[in-house]
Enzyme design. Sequence first.
Site, mmCIF file in Angstrom:
data_model
loop_
_atom_site.group_PDB
_atom_site.id
_atom_site.type_symbol
_atom_site.label_atom_id
_atom_site.label_comp_id
_atom_site.label_asym_id
_atom_site.label_seq_id
_atom_site.Cartn_x
_atom_site.Cartn_y
_atom_site.Cartn_z
ATOM 1 N N GLU A 1 -11.029 28.849 -22.120
ATOM 2 C CA GLU A 1 -10.426 29.858 -22.982
ATOM 3 C C GLU A 1 -8.936 29.863 -22.667
ATOM 4 O O GLU A 1 -8.529 29.557 -21.539
ATOM 5 C CB GLU A 1 -11.030 31.242 -22.741
ATOM 6 C CG GLU A 1 -12.532 31.335 -22.959
ATOM 7 C CD GLU A 1 -12.966 31.107 -24.399
ATOM 8 O OE1 GLU A 1 -12.093 31.093 -25.296
ATOM 9 O OE2 GLU A 1 -14.171 30.931 -24.615
ATOM 10 N N HIS B 1 -20.770 34.751 -19.691
ATOM 11 C CA HIS B 1 -19.782 35.155 -20.680
ATOM 12 C C HIS B 1 -18.690 34.104 -20.828
ATOM 13 O O HIS B 1 -18.371 33.386 -19.893
ATOM 14 C CB HIS B 1 -19.143 36.491 -20.283
ATOM 15 C CG HIS B 1 -20.154 37.595 -20.163
ATOM 16 N ND1 HIS B 1 -20.674 38.249 -21.256
ATOM 17 C CD2 HIS B 1 -20.745 38.140 -19.081
ATOM 18 C CE1 HIS B 1 -21.535 39.156 -20.857
ATOM 19 N NE2 HIS B 1 -21.599 39.109 -19.540
#
Length: 247
Positions: free
Chosen positions: A9, A154
């Site tokens: 990310e 996550h």
Amino acid sequence: MRSVVLDTETTGMPVNDGHRVIEIGCVELIGRRLTGRHFHVYLQPDREIDEGAIAVHGITNDFLEDKPRFKDVADEFFEFIKGAQLIIHNAAFDVGFLNNEFALIKQADRADISEYCSILDTLMMARERHPGQRNSLDALCKRYGVDNSGRDLHGALLDAEILADVYLTMTGGQTNLSLAGDGSEGDSNGRQQPSAIRRLAADRPRTRVVRASADELSEHLARLAVIEKSAGAPALWTQLEQVPAEA
């Protein structure tokens, strides 16, 4: 063969605008089975995260305040991936950002990880097998019947584990993701079970912004760039802008 399924990310896009990696997630496969070993870290990027990126991965500037910097984990990360086949969805994105991180800490010898790892791009593989269709991670889960519910990981680590499921199903053969035998290096609790995908690029509304301010336009472009990375194809709004107006 040892494979590492990897996802990142970032603060936004593109990398040449000074954007940085803020999360790395990797899971290890040996003999088409998860070993239980994984690498996962959040990183302090020393810059603000674009609002569009936060809307996708949910990682905030405040959350990263006390996290390590890439230089603090670079050696551990490099040793984890060295010599492996890297399996990445939209590999050019992640590899470009990781090469940049190594370059920024003056590790020029590691600034092209393709010299130390082979790279398999599942997005390119999916496009060859399913031309003209959606090939985002979510679309592939639906197409191949991969269960993406009930997960408790996550972000990048979540997506890496989902991608491991998709890759094994897409390439056929053994798709059992149970741990390797007793000699594996998994943690004492065994492999973490997968949980629901947090970002659903296909379902996010794409609203035209009229007479946007400069700041709003910047956030809008960042959001579209992150959607393109997540979906593996230009956002619908981007495609519409590229269609010439009728005379």
